[in-house]
Design an enzyme around this catalytic site. Structure first.
Site, PDB file in Angstrom:
ATOM      1  N   SER A 299      -1.522  -1.060  -4.515  1.00 35.61           N
ATOM      2  CA  SER A 299      -1.428  -2.284  -3.724  1.00 35.61           C
ATOM      3  C   SER A 299      -2.703  -3.083  -3.938  1.00 35.61           C
ATOM      4  O   SER A 299      -3.711  -2.546  -4.403  1.00 35.61           O
ATOM      5  CB  SER A 299      -1.284  -1.918  -2.237  1.00 35.61           C
ATOM      6  OG  SER A 299      -1.457  -3.041  -1.396  1.00 35.61           O
TER       7      SER A 299
ATOM      8  N   TYR B 215      -3.939   3.147   5.224  1.00 41.44           N
ATOM      9  CA  TYR B 215      -3.126   2.652   4.108  1.00 41.44           C
ATOM     10  C   TYR B 215      -4.002   2.317   2.899  1.00 41.44           C
ATOM     11  O   TYR B 215      -3.690   2.707   1.764  1.00 41.44           O
ATOM     12  CB  TYR B 215      -2.351   1.420   4.558  1.00 41.44           C
ATOM     13  CG  TYR B 215      -1.446   0.837   3.489  1.00 41.44           C
ATOM     14  CD1 TYR B 215      -0.213   1.410   3.216  1.00 41.44           C
ATOM     15  CD2 TYR B 215      -1.827  -0.297   2.763  1.00 41.44           C
ATOM     16  CE1 TYR B 215       0.627   0.880   2.238  1.00 41.44           C
ATOM     17  CE2 TYR B 215      -1.001  -0.834   1.793  1.00 41.44           C
ATOM     18  CZ  TYR B 215       0.218  -0.245   1.530  1.00 41.44           C
ATOM     19  OH  TYR B 215       1.032  -0.771   0.561  1.00 41.44           O
TER      20      TYR B 215
END
Length: 315
Positions: free
Chosen positions: A190, A203
């Protein structure tokens, strides 16, 4: 007493070793210039996209979101798609949608956090479908609130799905890839695997971890004397409109707008087919991050403040 070897102090030996080091440095410089020139060329003229119609691709999290879009698009290219998801109903819906369009698809229900389930599922896939040649580690979750509000269960589950599941699938599938000297492992990191974002501490930790796993595994196989033909691609998407990013915001929506799932899936498949080692969505974010990493940290922070983009807490 045995005599000590003083050959290292021999002028002739020292001169010989110096010549060897100088030669290695010159070889390094020549190789580096070639690699840089080739890299610049391939930024403009991408490598050709290879045919994947004869491949078997396994996609985790195939029952919804990005996984479903990837499954449908790979199937449209003639690839045999193995859909893996913990939700049997939505996973089967993806399989049915592929078959309804004339594609080849197989569905397997699996909790990716359970190592034994992953091992057993991969054995079933090999027996019932064949040897997986492309692995897409896509499954992931993203709790969005401050670290002090994250529960132990949330943090553990985030790492179980976003990191540890990668190990279980790679350990299960890589040996067959090496044996047949053919394979490609693709992981979804990401932008949060390149830059830290508030409310996404666990995350971000998982996505930075994924980046390190791929780089280290690539080096491990590069050092293998057999030089197996295994390719690796790490993808860094910006916020994709799949429902995972629930409360996004940005100061410049035309510059940093939410990425459409179909567009993101197409970009991921294109990167895999062209054998790119890394790719961001949009493409320029990877180069932008590389540039700012060469500057003082505060410059990148100020640029982030200027863009004012991220996710609001979901609590």
């Amino acid at each position: 007493m045995p005599q000590q070897d003083d050959s290292s102090n021999n002028p002739a030996v020292m001169a010989y070793n110096a010549v060897l080091v100088l030669f290695d440095v010159l070889v390094f410089i020549v190789k580096s210039i070639y690699i840089i020139c080739r890299g610049l060329f391939e930024m403009v003229v991408l490598p050709p996209a290879r045919d994947v119609s004869g491949d078997i691709v396994l996609i985790t999290g195939a029952g919804h979101g990005m996984g479903k879009n990837l499954s449908l698009q790979y199937a449209s290219l003639g690839t045999t798609v193995v859909c893996v998801d913990v939700n049997e109903k939505t996973n089967q819906e993806t399989v049915t949608a592929i078959k309804g369009k004339g594609g080849k698809a197989f569905g397997f229900t699996c909790d990716v956090t359970n190592r034994q389930q992953v091992v057993d599922t991969c054995k079933k896939i090999r027996d019932q479908v064949g040897i997986v040649t492309i692995l897409i580690n896509n499954a992931g979750i993203m709790p969005t609130h401050s670290l002090l509000q994250q529960t132990e269960n949330e943090i553990r589950k985030t790492f179980d799905i976003n990191v540890l599941a990668h190990f279980w699938f790679i350990q299960s599938l890589l040996p067959d890839m090496i044996k047949q000297n053919r394979g490609h492992i693709v992981v979804l990191s990401s932008i949060a695997g390149m830059i830290g974002f508030k409310y996404l501490v666990p995350y971000c930790g998982t996505k930075f971890a994924v980046r390190g796993i791929m780089e280290a595994l690539s080096e491990e196989l590069r050092a293998d004397p057999a030089k197996p033909n295994i390719k690796f691609t790490t993808i860094y998407p910006y916020m994709v409109d799949t429902g995972l990013c629930k409360r996004p915001y940005t100061r410049f929506p035309s510059l940093l707008k939410m990425v459409k799932p179909d567009d993101a899936a197409a970009a991921i498949i294109d990167a895999q087919r062209r054998g790119l080692i890394e790719a961001s969505i949009p493409k320029y974010l990877l180069y932008l991050n590389t540039w700012f990493r060469n500057l003082p940290l505060r410059v990148g922070q100020e640029f982030g403040d200027l863009l004012d983009t991220g996710l609001q807490s979901d609590l």
